[in-house]
Write a protein that holds these residues in place. Structure first.
Motif, PDB file in Angstrom:
ATOM      1  N   ALA A 130       7.787   9.157  -9.346  1.00 61.88           N
ATOM      2  CA  ALA A 130       8.943   8.539  -8.696  1.00 61.88           C
ATOM      3  C   ALA A 130       8.579   7.254  -7.982  1.00 61.88           C
ATOM      4  N   LEU A 131       7.251   6.980  -7.887  1.00 63.49           N
ATOM      5  CA  LEU A 131       6.821   5.833  -7.082  1.00 63.49           C
ATOM      6  C   LEU A 131       7.447   4.492  -7.527  1.00 63.49           C
ATOM      7  N   PRO A 132       7.441   4.150  -8.844  1.00 62.00           N
ATOM      8  CA  PRO A 132       7.986   2.844  -9.223  1.00 62.00           C
ATOM      9  C   PRO A 132       9.454   2.668  -8.848  1.00 62.00           C
ATOM     10  N   HIS A 133      10.255   3.710  -9.065  1.00 58.71           N
ATOM     11  CA  HIS A 133      11.675   3.588  -8.761  1.00 58.71           C
ATOM     12  C   HIS A 133      11.926   3.320  -7.288  1.00 58.71           C
ATOM     13  N   TYR A 134      11.222   4.053  -6.450  1.00 58.84           N
ATOM     14  CA  TYR A 134      11.499   3.933  -5.019  1.00 58.84           C
ATOM     15  C   TYR A 134      10.897   2.667  -4.433  1.00 58.84           C
ATOM     16  N   MET A 135       9.818   2.164  -5.069  1.00 60.23           N
ATOM     17  CA  MET A 135       9.266   0.900  -4.593  1.00 60.23           C
ATOM     18  C   MET A 135      10.259  -0.213  -4.852  1.00 60.23           C
ATOM     19  N   ASN A 136      11.065  -0.020  -5.890  1.00 59.57           N
ATOM     20  CA  ASN A 136      12.046  -1.024  -6.262  1.00 59.57           C
ATOM     21  C   ASN A 136      13.399  -0.717  -5.630  1.00 59.57           C
ATOM     22  N   LEU A 137      13.364  -0.099  -4.463  1.00 64.13           N
ATOM     23  CA  LEU A 137      14.590   0.373  -3.837  1.00 64.13           C
ATOM     24  C   LEU A 137      15.555  -0.769  -3.524  1.00 64.13           C
ATOM     25  N   LYS A 138      14.975  -1.919  -3.279  1.00 64.82           N
ATOM     26  CA  LYS A 138      15.843  -3.033  -2.929  1.00 64.82           C
ATOM     27  C   LYS A 138      16.316  -3.797  -4.155  1.00 64.82           C
ATOM     28  N   ASN A 139      16.113  -3.194  -5.338  1.00 62.42           N
ATOM     29  CA  ASN A 139      16.558  -3.808  -6.590  1.00 62.42           C
ATOM     30  C   ASN A 139      16.064  -5.232  -6.728  1.00 62.42           C
ATOM     31  N   GLU A 140      14.773  -5.431  -6.445  1.00 63.92           N
ATOM     32  CA  GLU A 140      14.288  -6.803  -6.465  1.00 63.92           C
ATOM     33  C   GLU A 140      14.299  -7.330  -7.888  1.00 63.92           C
ATOM     34  N   ASP A 141      13.424  -6.845  -8.676  1.00 61.17           N
ATOM     35  CA  ASP A 141      13.424  -7.298 -10.061  1.00 61.17           C
ATOM     36  C   ASP A 141      12.722  -6.264 -10.929  1.00 61.17           C
ATOM     37  N   GLU A 142      12.825  -6.457 -12.185  1.00 62.61           N
ATOM     38  CA  GLU A 142      12.173  -5.590 -13.156  1.00 62.61           C
ATOM     39  C   GLU A 142      10.648  -5.670 -12.999  1.00 62.61           C
ATOM     40  N   ALA A 143      10.162  -6.852 -12.604  1.00 66.84           N
ATOM     41  CA  ALA A 143       8.715  -7.065 -12.543  1.00 66.84           C
ATOM     42  C   ALA A 143       8.058  -6.118 -11.547  1.00 66.84           C
ATOM     43  N   THR A 144       8.666  -5.968 -10.380  1.00 72.06           N
ATOM     44  CA  THR A 144       8.103  -5.063  -9.370  1.00 72.06           C
ATOM     45  C   THR A 144       7.950  -3.664  -9.951  1.00 72.06           C
ATOM     46  N   TYR A 145       9.054  -3.230 -10.584  1.00 74.00           N
ATOM     47  CA  TYR A 145       9.030  -1.897 -11.181  1.00 74.00           C
ATOM     48  C   TYR A 145       7.891  -1.763 -12.177  1.00 74.00           C
ATOM     49  N   ASN A 146       7.774  -2.755 -13.053  1.00 75.31           N
ATOM     50  CA  ASN A 146       6.763  -2.658 -14.106  1.00 75.31           C
ATOM     51  C   ASN A 146       5.348  -2.701 -13.546  1.00 75.31           C
ATOM     52  N   GLN A 147       5.144  -3.527 -12.527  1.00 71.18           N
ATOM     53  CA  GLN A 147       3.797  -3.611 -11.945  1.00 71.18           C
ATOM     54  C   GLN A 147       3.388  -2.287 -11.314  1.00 71.18           C
ATOM     55  N   VAL A 148       4.333  -1.688 -10.578  1.00 68.58           N
ATOM     56  CA  VAL A 148       4.004  -0.410  -9.943  1.00 68.58           C
ATOM     57  C   VAL A 148       3.781   0.661 -11.004  1.00 68.58           C
ATOM     58  N   LYS A 149       4.593   0.582 -12.071  1.00 70.52           N
ATOM     59  CA  LYS A 149       4.431   1.554 -13.148  1.00 70.52           C
ATOM     60  C   LYS A 149       3.045   1.421 -13.780  1.00 70.52           C
ATOM     61  N   THR A 150       2.614   0.172 -13.988  1.00 66.15           N
ATOM     62  CA  THR A 150       1.274  -0.063 -14.529  1.00 66.15           C
ATOM     63  C   THR A 150       0.214   0.527 -13.606  1.00 66.15           C
ATOM     64  N   LEU A 151       0.418   0.308 -12.316  1.00 63.51           N
ATOM     65  CA  LEU A 151      -0.549   0.820 -11.339  1.00 63.51           C
ATOM     66  C   LEU A 151      -0.644   2.344 -11.423  1.00 63.51           C
ATOM     67  N   VAL A 152       0.520   3.000 -11.499  1.00 59.89           N
ATOM     68  CA  VAL A 152       0.516   4.460 -11.578  1.00 59.89           C
ATOM     69  C   VAL A 152      -0.156   4.916 -12.873  1.00 59.89           C
ATOM     70  N   GLU A 153       0.144   4.198 -13.963  1.00 59.61           N
ATOM     71  CA  GLU A 153      -0.484   4.544 -15.241  1.00 59.61           C
ATOM     72  C   GLU A 153      -1.993   4.398 -15.159  1.00 59.61           C
ATOM     73  N   GLU A 154      -2.447   3.320 -14.509  1.00 57.83           N
ATOM     74  CA  GLU A 154      -3.891   3.095 -14.386  1.00 57.83           C
ATOM     75  C   GLU A 154      -4.547   4.205 -13.576  1.00 57.83           C
ATOM     76  N   TYR A 155      -3.842   4.590 -12.527  1.00 62.12           N
ATOM     77  CA  TYR A 155      -4.358   5.694 -11.710  1.00 62.12           C
ATOM     78  C   TYR A 155      -4.425   6.971 -12.548  1.00 62.12           C
ATOM     79  N   TRP A 156      -3.371   7.194 -13.301  1.00 58.96           N
ATOM     80  CA  TRP A 156      -3.278   8.387 -14.156  1.00 58.96           C
ATOM     81  C   TRP A 156      -4.447   8.442 -15.134  1.00 58.96           C
ATOM     82  N   ASN A 157      -4.712   7.307 -15.766  1.00 57.40           N
ATOM     83  CA  ASN A 157      -5.786   7.270 -16.754  1.00 57.40           C
ATOM     84  C   ASN A 157      -7.156   7.356 -16.099  1.00 57.40           C
ATOM     85  N   ALA A 158      -7.308   6.644 -14.983  1.00 60.34           N
ATOM     86  CA  ALA A 158      -8.627   6.602 -14.353  1.00 60.34           C
ATOM     87  C   ALA A 158      -9.023   7.990 -13.858  1.00 60.34           C
ATOM     88  N   THR A 159      -8.062   8.735 -13.337  1.00 54.59           N
ATOM     89  CA  THR A 159      -8.419  10.065 -12.841  1.00 54.59           C
ATOM     90  C   THR A 159      -8.436  11.096 -13.950  1.00 54.59           C
TER      91      THR A 159
END
Lengths: 280, 751
Positions: B264-293
């Motif tokens: 749920a992290l990407p959606h809520y980080m983008n709570l202020k509906n800033e832009d698609e980019a914020t969402y995608n960056q956070v999603k990438t970060l979560v994916e990287e964490y997912w893979n690294a661990t």
């Protein structure tokens, strides 16, 4: 016997000071997390940060544990020098070599860095330069008492030749100095060579001061300390007196009991008190 | 030992027990294996959904995210299931119909908690922050049901092989909500921010977390602890968090069996509906964490059980934090500061002026308990700076300990005769010894939990150990040994300094130092053990109970001069400047009027032992986060002052000045006349002299009924309670070594 060195370090205040400091300062630096005070690199520290105090501190303490032990051991071997020169002259000589070696090493590095290809960036830590110039004095003034050969017959298979190594009684200190020199890499070797040259120049008088320069503020009572002989007839110089420099430095002034009337119970030094705790 | 069949069998049984423990993921039964596989499959499936999500899509079948606040508002009895009829899964907007947050909370986050506008924020915020927390508007919110999936539950009986997959539609909210509901209105909060750049855990491989956007985003672990002021109610949240470096925002979600919040992290980080980019960056970060661990493969039974336990005992929390900017610094400066903090080299980074990490506004909301918490004044130093501060304090402590050792050695040298040692109170030193010994153990235990401070801690521990178990014990042994012949004497006898002979059997064999020391060391070890247990249990008590016990303990432990004052009174030390008139007219200073304790030792020890107490109780940002109580510090200081003043008064006016005269019986008089009968017992010679057993010369004595001996000075000889007679000089010399009669070994009252 004249050739026998007195036991312990109580009659070698300067040697005692040097060994204690070369152990104590690194331990303190390590505990307090300030080992970096004693690093000297031209690149960030001098050229960028302008931390010129490091020119003074880089010889004070070694940051590598091996160097610490080696330097401490070498100071202990150098106690003959203190016996020969007397405490004040010895301490003055140390101060003098500290100054000369620092200047020579830094100036050489500066000249070397004028070339556009190679840079001399890292400097040694610890008293390696001082120790190396004193090494010349040690070699000059310490007679070799004996030598012995180690023969190894055919060490590498049946066709190899017999190997013969000659050692003299100084082989331990030679080995220690060699390890100390090599332990800091190429810079260590170069610095050691330069410092040794400094030692030679100081002794030959090319670098002036060894006969003239004496540290001020040195207590008179510390003078007759190590070399007995003449003084022996007078009132006995008690070990606490010759150790007064060391006591003044504040390591532990426990043995000194000023103003106590002589009692029939022998005074128990700190070490004995300490050991008695475990004696049951 | 003989090796026969039985022994071998025993060895095999041991080996079997040793090696048959659960393997790496901790599975011990078929049921647990299936449980873990189900969990992995669930995560796998949720991750698949997550990969396909975009900022415009709603969550589907992800644990804990099936319902939104709006769903519950519309139909309070709704079950957390998928799919829900009529729910819009194809859009996502930041309002209560799609999120877990009620409108008011969401509004607050958007408009007063999170700020926009780029500023300079520290990229590395590893620290521990402390402040206050306030609960607000409890009743307003409906509770979003978050049932724990059935497969998390442990097996009902041994025969059960497969976990139940039934979805717990009839979710009873009762049991976990009642037990840990937040009932206080205001309390304290501790926010521990840890960087997740290196991930390692008990059952996880150590993996370097490759964060490709480390200049913009950081993945953090946030441990939040809060409690009311009296620590009756404690809550702890372990959460994963995203830190937005450019805006200084932190979003943290707790994670448990009922809330797989990572997705749920990407959606809520983008709570202020800033832009698609914020969402995608956070999603990438979560994916990287997912893979690294290697998230799925590293799930273990311990993780499963732990998250089940957490889910069934605590609420889920969403935390929204906003940091204060470090606007006085440029990016370049902050980078230098970071480098200098992690690897100090003496760079020109002005670390002393570094501002604290400060949360300007923070909100914690629990969807499944309907609780909203507001943070206030949450602030703290950077971790490295905090470590430096602690290190400096520990070094100061080591200096204090060293000076205590020095003072003690001076004191030991001062009292180098048994007569002087005899006047020292054993219990005074015993109290100090207790404190030092316990400190040594505490420092040593702390080395375990503060790896960064290992060296200073071990130095302090060693100094304490040397002080307590070598020097102080040594001194206590000699004090004990010098007082051993008083052990079975009543205090009145001691006050009278009189041994009436028939009052007790005289111990002719006095235990030697070896046996004394071994018994003292034994009691020392037991004392340490007992006080460790006491301290550990007190440390876990709630504050209302702990604080008075603590104060009482410190007060008692600061009364270390009281036994010495009592001892001085018992021994009746002479005033310092009394002079006895000798019959020859010259006045001799009283030989034994030297005070037993050195004044430098008394004052130095008091200061050394008072300083830490004063620091802990009166310096507000002290490293122990101990509560402040200046009045108590003043009380301790006054108490110490009173003790020292009493000691001084005893030094000036004599040890017993405060006792009324009639309570002080006369002490034993060594100088007295003897009768002719006694003279005869000693085998008198013609000129009425007796042999002194020490110097073997004649002692002239004053015999009452023989007039010609009356010119003998009574001060020139001494008569012991056991009736032996010596020269004054001889016996006094002897008594500075041992308080025993040189002839019959009967104990002698000290001078």
């Amino acid at each position: 016997m004249a050739t026998e060195t007195p036991q312990g370090l109580s009659s070698f205040p300067v040697t005692k000071l040097c060994t204690l400091l070369s152990l104590g300062i690194p331990v303190f630096a390590s505990v307090a997390g300030v080992k970096y005070w004693f690093l000297l690199y031209t690149d960030p520290f001098i050229s960028t940060y302008k931390q010129y105090y490091r020119l003074m501190t880089f010889q004070i303490s070694a940051v590598n544990e091996t160097d610490v032990i080696l330097i401490t051991l070498i100071w202990y071997y150098y106690r003959h020098l203190e016996r020969l020169l007397g405490s004040r002259k010895y301490l003055s000589l140390i101060a003098l070599t500290w100054m000369y070696t620092s200047v020579v090493v830094l100036v050489t590095a500066w000249i070397f860095n004028l070339n556009p290809f190679l840079k001399w960036n890292r400097f040694t830590t610890g008293a390696l330069p001082i120790v190396m110039s004193l090494f010349h004095f040690y070699k000059e003034h310490t007679p070799r008492m004996y030598r012995f050969d180690v023969k190894i017959i055919k060490p590498l298979g049946s066709r190899s030749k017999q190997i013969k190594w000659s050692f003299n009684d100084q082989f331990v200190i030679n080995a220690l100095v060699a390890i100390l020199m090599l332990n800091q890499g190429l810079v260590g070797v170069v610095t050691a060579f330069l410092s040794w040259m400094c030692g030679v120049f100081i002794e030959r008088g090319l670098f002036p001061g060894s006969e003239v320069f004496r540290l001020p503020l040195f207590k008179k009572s510390a003078q007759p300390g190590p070399s007995r002989g003449v003084v022996a007839a007078g009132p006995e110089p008690s070990p606490s007196e010759s150790g007064s420099l060391h006591a003044a430095q504040g390591e532990n002034g426990q043995e000194v009991e000023p103003g106590d009337e002589p009692s029939d119970e022998p005074a128990r030094p700190l070490g004995v008190q300490f050991l008695n705790t475990f004696r049951m | 030992m003989e090796i026969d069949g039985n022994t071998l069998l025993l060895v095999f049984v041991f080996l079997f027990i040793l090696y048959s423990n659960p393997s790496g993921d901790g599975v011990t039964s078929q049921y647990e294996y299936n449980q873990l596989q189900t969990l992995k499959a669930q995560y796998e499936q949720e991750h698949m959904q997550f990969s396909n999500l975009s900022s415009n899509h709603n969550f589907r079948n992800i644990t804990g995210l099936k319902l939104s606040y709006g769903d519950v508002l519309q139909e309070p009895k709704i079950n957390a299931t998928y799919p829900i009829e009529g729910k819009d899964y194809d859009h996502w907007f930041a309002n209560q119909n799609y999120t877990l947050l009620p409108e008011s909370v969401e509004y607050e986050i958007k408009h007063s908690v999170w700020k926009t506008g780029h500023n300079v924020y520290p990229p590395n915020v590893t620290s521990t922050l402390r402040g206050q927390v306030k609960r607000s508007h409890d009743e307003e919110f409906v509770v979003v049901p978050m049932p724990i999936p059935e497969y998390y539950k442990p097996a009902q009986d041994l025969l059960q092989n497969r976990p139940s997959f039934a979805e717990p539609y009839d979710s009873e909210l009762g049991d976990y909500q009642g037990s840990r509901n937040i009932t206080f209105l205001e309390g304290e909060i501790v926010v521990e921010i840890l960087s997740a750049d290196t991930i390692s855990g008990l059952y996880e491989r150590e993996t370097r977390f490759q964060n490709t956007q480390s200049d913009r985003w950081r993945f953090l672990h946030l441990n939040i602890h809060f409690s009311d002021y009296s620590e009756n109610e404690k809550h702890a949240i372990r959460s994963k968090a995203i830190y937005d470096i450019q805006n200084g925002r932190i979003l943290a979600f707790s994670e448990s069996a009922k809330f797989h919040s990572l997705f749920a992290l990407p959606h809520y980080m983008n709570l202020k509906n800033e832009d698609e980019a914020t969402y995608n960056q956070v999603k990438t970060l979560v994916e990287e964490y997912w893979n690294a661990t290697d998230f799925i493969n590293t799930r273990s039974m311990a993780y499963l059980q732990n998250s089940y336990a957490v889910a069934s005992t605590s609420c889920e929390f969403l935390a929204f934090l906003q940091l204060d900017p470090w606007s006085d610094f440029s990016q370049e400066q902050i980078r230098t500061i970071d480098k200098e903090l992690t690897w100090p080299l003496g760079r020109s980074a002005n670390l002393s002026s570094l501002p604290p990490v400060n949360i300007s506004s923070g909100l914690i909301y629990s969807p499944d308990c309907g609780v909203r918490l507001q943070m206030k004044n949450v602030t703290g130093l950077r971790y490295e700076l905090q470590v430096r501060k602690m290190r400096n304090l520990l070094l100061l402590g080591a200096v204090l300990l060293a000076s205590q050792i020095y003072l003690l050695l001076r004191q030991m040298q001062h009292t180098n005769t048994p007569s002087l040692v005899n006047k020292i109170s054993y219990w005074s030193f015993s109290l100090m010894n207790l404190v030092d010994g316990v400190l040594a153990i505490i420092f040593f235990v702390m080395t375990n939990s503060f790896a960064a401070l290992y060296q200073p801690l071990i130095v302090c521990s060693f100094a304490c150990l040397i002080l307590a178990s070598v020097f102080e014990m040594r001194y206590m042994i000699s004090v004990y040994a010098s007082q051993v012949n008083e052990r079975n004497v009543s205090i009145f006898t001691l006050l009278r300094r009189n041994t009436d002979g028939d009052e007790r059997p005289t111990p002719t064999v006095i235990p030697d130092e070896a046996s004394i020391s071994s018994s003292l060391y034994r009691s020392y070890v037991f004392k340490m053990l007992f006080s460790m247990i006491a301290i550990l249990s007190v440390a876990t008590w709630p504050r209302d109970l702990r604080a008075p016990v603590e104060c009482l303990g410190i007060f008692v432990l600061s009364s270390y001069w009281v036994p010495q004052i009592v001892r001085n009174a018992v021994k009746g030390n002479m005033p310092r400047r009394t002079e006895t008139e000798s019959p020859t007219g010259t006045s001799l200073p009283q030989r034994q009027s030297k005070p037993p304790l050195l004044w430098t030792f008394v004052i130095g020890t008091s200061i050394i032992r008072f300083l830490p107490v004063a620091y802990v109780y009166s310096v507000p940002p002290n490293i122990f986060y101990h509560h402040q109580d200046r009045r108590f510090v003043a009380v301790v200081a006054a108490w110490l002052f009173i003790q020292i003043a009493l000691l001084y008064s005893q030094d000036v006016f004599g040890g017993r000045w405060f006792l009324p005269n009639y309570t002080i019986p006369d002490g034993y008089k060594y100088h007295k006349a003897i009768s002719s009968g006694e003279l005869l017992e000693h085998g008198s010679s013609e000129n009425h002299t007796i042999d002194c057993a020490i110097c073997m010369n004649d002692v002239a004595v004053y015999v009452e009924d023989i007039a010609e001996t009356h010119k003998v000075d009574q001060q020139s000889y001494m008569v012991t309670p056991c009736g032996h007679i010596f020269h004054t000089n001889c016996l006094e010399n002897w008594m500075s070594y041992k308080l025993q009669c040189p002839v019959c070994r009967a104990p002698l009252p000290p001078l």
